[in-house]
Design a protein around this motif. Structure first.
Motif, PDB file in Angstrom:
ATOM      1  N   LYS A   1      48.916  -1.691 -14.878  1.00  0.00           N
ATOM      2  CA  LYS A   1      47.914  -0.662 -15.172  1.00  0.00           C
ATOM      3  C   LYS A   1      46.573  -1.674 -15.858  1.00  0.00           C
ATOM      4  O   LYS A   1      46.823  -2.458 -16.215  1.00  0.00           O
ATOM      5  CB  LYS A   1      48.266   0.114 -16.360  1.00  0.00           C
ATOM      6  CG  LYS A   1      49.370   1.099 -16.013  1.00  0.00           C
ATOM      7  CD  LYS A   1      49.760   2.234 -17.241  1.00  0.00           C
ATOM      8  CE  LYS A   1      50.682   3.180 -17.062  1.00  0.00           C
ATOM      9  NZ  LYS A   1      51.147   3.965 -18.125  1.00  0.00           N
ATOM     10  N   ASP A   2      45.544  -1.016 -15.272  1.00  0.00           N
ATOM     11  CA  ASP A   2      44.122  -1.487 -15.766  1.00  0.00           C
ATOM     12  C   ASP A   2      44.137  -1.638 -17.249  1.00  0.00           C
ATOM     13  O   ASP A   2      43.359  -2.570 -17.888  1.00  0.00           O
ATOM     14  CB  ASP A   2      43.073  -0.694 -15.169  1.00  0.00           C
ATOM     15  CG  ASP A   2      42.576  -1.176 -13.885  1.00  0.00           C
ATOM     16  OD1 ASP A   2      42.780  -2.505 -13.623  1.00  0.00           O
ATOM     17  OD2 ASP A   2      41.769  -0.642 -13.146  1.00  0.00           O
ATOM     18  N   ASP A   3      44.589  -0.675 -17.841  1.00  0.00           N
ATOM     19  CA  ASP A   3      44.298  -0.543 -19.576  1.00  0.00           C
ATOM     20  C   ASP A   3      45.048  -1.793 -20.235  1.00  0.00           C
ATOM     21  O   ASP A   3      44.634  -2.225 -21.206  1.00  0.00           O
ATOM     22  CB  ASP A   3      44.515   0.663 -19.996  1.00  0.00           C
ATOM     23  CG  ASP A   3      45.994   1.017 -19.864  1.00  0.00           C
ATOM     24  OD1 ASP A   3      46.678   0.520 -19.070  1.00  0.00           O
ATOM     25  OD2 ASP A   3      46.193   2.263 -20.547  1.00  0.00           O
ATOM     26  N   THR A   4      46.115  -2.249 -19.498  1.00  0.00           N
ATOM     27  CA  THR A   4      47.128  -3.639 -19.997  1.00  0.00           C
ATOM     28  C   THR A   4      47.046  -4.728 -19.290  1.00  0.00           C
ATOM     29  O   THR A   4      47.385  -5.742 -20.076  1.00  0.00           O
ATOM     30  CB  THR A   4      48.289  -2.875 -20.477  1.00  0.00           C
ATOM     31  OG1 THR A   4      49.097  -2.688 -19.041  1.00  0.00           O
ATOM     32  CG2 THR A   4      48.515  -1.722 -21.241  1.00  0.00           C
TER      33      THR A   4
ATOM     34  N   VAL B   1      51.266   7.504 -16.003  1.00  0.00           N
ATOM     35  CA  VAL B   1      50.095   8.037 -15.139  1.00  0.00           C
ATOM     36  C   VAL B   1      49.155   6.592 -14.671  1.00  0.00           C
ATOM     37  O   VAL B   1      49.503   5.649 -15.341  1.00  0.00           O
ATOM     38  CB  VAL B   1      49.122   8.863 -16.230  1.00  0.00           C
ATOM     39  CG1 VAL B   1      49.988  10.002 -16.265  1.00  0.00           C
ATOM     40  CG2 VAL B   1      48.933   8.195 -17.071  1.00  0.00           C
ATOM     41  N   GLN B   2      48.308   6.865 -13.862  1.00  0.00           N
ATOM     42  CA  GLN B   2      47.402   5.723 -13.358  1.00  0.00           C
ATOM     43  C   GLN B   2      48.224   4.333 -13.151  1.00  0.00           C
ATOM     44  O   GLN B   2      47.732   3.329 -13.413  1.00  0.00           O
ATOM     45  CB  GLN B   2      46.496   5.689 -14.376  1.00  0.00           C
ATOM     46  CG  GLN B   2      45.470   6.974 -14.657  1.00  0.00           C
ATOM     47  CD  GLN B   2      44.502   6.490 -15.349  1.00  0.00           C
ATOM     48  OE1 GLN B   2      44.371   6.967 -16.646  1.00  0.00           O
ATOM     49  NE2 GLN B   2      43.442   5.935 -14.956  1.00  0.00           N
ATOM     50  N   PRO B   3      49.189   4.432 -12.269  1.00  0.00           N
ATOM     51  CA  PRO B   3      49.744   3.402 -11.840  1.00  0.00           C
ATOM     52  C   PRO B   3      48.883   2.657 -10.541  1.00  0.00           C
ATOM     53  O   PRO B   3      48.187   3.258  -9.904  1.00  0.00           O
ATOM     54  CB  PRO B   3      51.055   3.746 -11.037  1.00  0.00           C
ATOM     55  CG  PRO B   3      50.791   5.094 -10.499  1.00  0.00           C
ATOM     56  CD  PRO B   3      49.932   5.622 -11.611  1.00  0.00           C
ATOM     57  N   LYS B   4      48.771   1.507 -10.724  1.00  0.00           N
ATOM     58  CA  LYS B   4      47.959   0.697  -9.675  1.00  0.00           C
ATOM     59  C   LYS B   4      48.849  -0.411  -8.806  1.00  0.00           C
ATOM     60  O   LYS B   4      49.727  -1.061  -9.464  1.00  0.00           O
ATOM     61  CB  LYS B   4      47.046   0.067 -10.242  1.00  0.00           C
ATOM     62  CG  LYS B   4      45.546   0.840 -10.897  1.00  0.00           C
ATOM     63  CD  LYS B   4      44.574   0.068 -11.208  1.00  0.00           C
ATOM     64  CE  LYS B   4      43.741  -0.694 -10.123  1.00  0.00           C
ATOM     65  NZ  LYS B   4      43.298   0.349  -9.118  1.00  0.00           N
ATOM     66  N   HIS B   5      48.187  -0.639  -7.705  1.00  0.00           N
ATOM     67  CA  HIS B   5      48.617  -1.775  -6.760  1.00  0.00           C
ATOM     68  C   HIS B   5      50.055  -2.196  -6.983  1.00  0.00           C
ATOM     69  O   HIS B   5      50.572  -2.987  -7.395  1.00  0.00           O
ATOM     70  CB  HIS B   5      47.924  -3.002  -7.080  1.00  0.00           C
ATOM     71  CG  HIS B   5      48.087  -3.924  -5.786  1.00  0.00           C
ATOM     72  ND1 HIS B   5      46.819  -4.638  -5.470  1.00  0.00           N
ATOM     73  CD2 HIS B   5      49.014  -4.496  -5.271  1.00  0.00           C
ATOM     74  CE1 HIS B   5      47.033  -5.203  -4.442  1.00  0.00           C
ATOM     75  NE2 HIS B   5      48.677  -5.291  -4.375  1.00  0.00           N
TER      76      HIS B   5
END
Length: 365
Positions: free
Chosen positions: A54-57, A339-343
């Protein structure tokens, strides 16, 4: 508290867990594995494990699924590996996971925090000047190996220091791993560039311990327009052919496919756009639905806000049927507690392996 590592060689200090508190349990980083081979698994690999960040962490997460449609984060939406505890840039991105023919698990990721300056982790926007080395420049990829999905070795590999031809490499992004039957070694492939030049994709052989790269990275796709950035390769052996899905930054950018009979070379360019998205997508990952000839192409739809994972299915690799994004109305794909998983990347596992992960992180019994 990750073990100290440098130049792709792991330290030999005593093994300690990253975090021991049950409320924030992490994977355990160890200096060496008890065995180089995975333990025998009982049952069919009918379940699934997804790794994502995640971008936030800028940290790593695991989610499991018994049917390949509904995925549940094993740690209640909390990281299973904190980027600040293991990476030089105090953040990680682009995780990939796979099982080798030896039964062991291999995970690779990018050592990079794109918000490092904003979060007070560095005084400059990037690790090195953007003019010379480009947006999001970084030095390391992280290589990890496990035989039980819980205890992992970890090594930082600085490609620019290992290989003279890449001494001016601007980045090492999105590493993935696949077995090379010719060399009988694990092959690591990733995106790089020289200085601030165009991105391209290369491959290198790893050592047996999966702690370093042993051969100079070699370009694996000759894109017809060399000035176009090509990134995020994902290679899968399907019916005797290696299918590479990747991103070409054309206008508009999209996911493309190339095919070869060799894992490390000979990929034939195909100009067709594969993903069904009308907005920007990246980070393709291919996986098969258990007991079928249906393959799922998953990708990071970063062109929507908030970002999401998108999915398409195929049986012939010519037609790709859009089955939507996580939790979209009408989509069978569900993210139950995150929510909002990435790559991300998905790997087939047994139901028993899913249960072991869930017990370890205090999830479903």
């Amino acid at each position: 508290m990750a073990s100290a590592v440098a130049l792709g060689v792991a330290s030999s200090g005593a093994a300690r867990p990253v975090v021991q508190q049950k409320a924030d349990r992490q994977l355990t980083i160890v200096p060496r594995l008890v065995s180089a081979h995975g333990t025998a698994t009982v049952g069919k690999r009918s379940a699934y494990l997804m790794v994502y960040f995640k971008d936030d962490t800028h940290s790593i997460y695991f989610a499991t699924s018994r049917d390949g449609f509904a995925f549940t984060d094993v740690n209640g939406g909390r990281p299973i590996l904190a980027g600040r505890s293991i990476a030089d840039q105090k953040g990680v991105r682009d995780p990939h996971i796979m099982r080798g023919p030896d039964g062991a698990f291999y995970m690779a990721m990018t050592d990079l925090h794109i918000f490092g300056q904003r979060e007070g982790l560095r005084t400059t926007e990037w690790e090195r000047p953007e003019k010379e080395y480009g947006w999001g420049n970084n030095r390391n990829i992280l290589l990890m190996k496990s035989v039980d999905l819980l205890h992992w070795t970890m090594a930082k590999v600085d490609v620019s220091r290992l290989f003279p031809a890449y001494k001016d490499a601007g980045n090492a992004w999105a590493p993935e791993t696949i077995y090379d039957p010719t060399t009988r070694r694990m092959m690591v492939y990733f995106t790089t560039r020289i200085g601030n030049g165009p991105n391209f994709m290369v491959a290198s052989q790893a050592n047996d311990a999966f702690t370093t790269l042993t051969t100079a990275p070699r370009k694996i796709l000759d894109y017809p327009r060399s000035a176009v950035n090509t990134i995020d390769a994902d290679i899968t052996l399907v019916g005797g052919k290696y299918r590479m899905f990747y991103v070409a930054h054309e206008k508009p950018g999209s996911i493309r496919q190339a095919v070869s009979t060799r894992v490390d070379r000979g990929y034939v360019y195909d100009a067709r756009k594969i993903d069904p998205e009308t907005v920007a997508a990246e980070a393709p990952n291919l996986w098969r639905r258990h007991g079928t000839n249906t393959w799922v192409l998953m990708y990071d739809v970063f062109g929507v806000a908030p970002n999401n994972m998108g999915f398409a299915e195929t049986t012939d690799f010519v037609t790709f049927r859009n089955i939507g994004r996580f939790n979209d109305p009408g989509s069978p794909m569900k993210a139950t507690n995150f929510v909002q998983p990435k790559h991300g990347a998905v790997m087939a596992v047994t139901p028993q392996e899913v249960e072991r992960l869930e017990r370890y992180f205090g999830g479903r019994r």
